[in-house]
Design an enzyme around this catalytic site. Structure first.
Site, PDB file in Angstrom:
ATOM      1  N   ASP A 143       0.826  -1.213   0.000  1.00  0.00           N
ATOM      2  CA  ASP A 143       0.000   0.000   0.000  1.00  0.00           C
ATOM      3  C   ASP A 143       0.859   1.262   0.000  1.00  0.00           C
ATOM      4  OD1 ASP A 143      -2.363   1.402  -0.051  1.00  0.00           O
ATOM      5  OD2 ASP A 143      -2.695   1.307   2.115  1.00  0.00           O
ATOM      6  N   HIS A 157       2.122   3.206  -9.007  1.00  0.00           N
ATOM      7  CA  HIS A 157       1.895   1.780  -9.280  1.00  0.00           C
ATOM      8  C   HIS A 157       3.040   1.214 -10.128  1.00  0.00           C
ATOM      9  CE1 HIS A 157      -1.932   2.217  -7.452  1.00  0.00           C
ATOM     10  NE2 HIS A 157      -2.521   2.839  -8.450  1.00  0.00           N
ATOM     11  N   LEU A 205      10.657 -20.774  -4.640  1.00  0.00           N
ATOM     12  CA  LEU A 205       9.771 -19.823  -3.953  1.00  0.00           C
ATOM     13  C   LEU A 205       8.410 -19.907  -4.630  1.00  0.00           C
ATOM     14  CD1 LEU A 205       9.430 -17.172  -2.075  1.00  0.00           C
ATOM     15  CD2 LEU A 205       9.873 -15.913  -4.170  1.00  0.00           C
TER      16      LEU A 205
END
Ligand code: IPE
Ligand code: IPE
Ligand code: MG
Length: 251
Positions: A26, A43, A137
């Protein structure tokens, strides 16, 4: 026997390196605003942070990284911003899928796929398929995800598969139908950007997760900021309902 233990049914093993880190990325909009730039620039910059965080997880030995990219409530944003975010997602998938595979990273997308553009869906399927056997991962992207949606869809699918369970079912019956059934519950949750809320992220799975909130905006979340979060995690005493004395006795 379930693949992973549940934090409410058993006591999971707590290790100094979190096996599973879940993050709410955020603060992109505010990062851009501070620089007199449009929100979308934040973004764009945020994607670079994602790349760095993935690398840091590999270096640390984190096995599962789950990132909240777009919530089921983010459709409420201005249409232009939503469109930009979808485009960014598509672009990143196209550009990064091969690199993820090279680095033995498995990519999984969780969330309600019904509202996505068919072209984006195709790209998601292709990236998931390409990387499905990778073990280094597991990178999960939560897109059009909501914690309540997850529980509802799990219950609906469970009841469809086992109609006889309508009147009685257990946590174990539901578990395989939840979106993150393939991963242990998160050990560490990180939210950047200063807000201290869950915003309908992994509601079920965060039952015993250690929560960490930082004012650092997502595009500024660098190696040092991540290290602070992991350090904080290392200082927590994960009791899972027991007393501190019980833990020291068993140590
Ligand atoms: C998080 O940054 C990214 C998404 C929700 C897609 P925000 O866009 O929420 O940034 P702020 O909170 O407005 O600064
Ligand atoms: C949460 O961020 C969702 C994502 C990071 C994808 P928001 O910025 O949308 O959360 P709220 O609305 O401030 O709670
Ligand atoms: Mg926000």
């Amino acid at each position: 026997m379930a693949l992973f233990s549940s934090s409410t049914q058993d006591i999971p093993e707590a290790s100094s390196v979190p096996r599973h880190v879940a993050m709410i990325m955020d603060g992109n909009g505010r990062w851009a605003k501070k620089r007199f730039m449009p929100r979308i620039m934040g973004h764009k910059r945020g994607v670079e942070t994602v790349r760095d965080v993935v690398k840091q997880c590999i270096d640390l030995g984190v096995e599962y990284l789950t990132l909240f990219a777009f919530s089921s409530e983010n459709w409420r944003r201005p249409p232009d911003e939503v469109k930009f975010l979808m485009g960014l997602f598509m672009e990143a998938l196209k550009r990064e899928a091969a690199k993820l595979h090279e680095n033995q990273i498995r990519l999984v997308m969780i969330g309600d796929r019904s509202r996505f553009d068919p072209l984006l869906l195709k790209e998601i399927h292709a990236a998931e398929k390409l990387t499905e056997h990778n073990k280094r991962l597991t990178l999960t992207i939560a897109a059009n995800y909501g914690g309540r949606w997850d529980m509802m869809q799990a219950m609906q699918r469970m009841l469809h598969a086992h109609p006889e369970k309508t009147s009685s079912f257990s946590e174990q019956d539901l578990a395989p139908f939840l979106s993150m059934h393939y991963a242990p519950e998160p050990d560490l949750f990180i939210r950047t950007g200063g807000e201290q809320r869950i915003s309908n992220f992994l509601l079920w799975q965060l039952a015993y997760t250690e929560l960490y909130f930082t004012d650092t905006l997502w595009p500024d979340f660098d190696r040092e900021a991540f290290r602070l979060a992991v350090d904080s995690y290392r200082q927590r005493e994960r009791r899972f309902g027991r007393t501190s004395e019980q833990l020291t006795r068993n140590a």
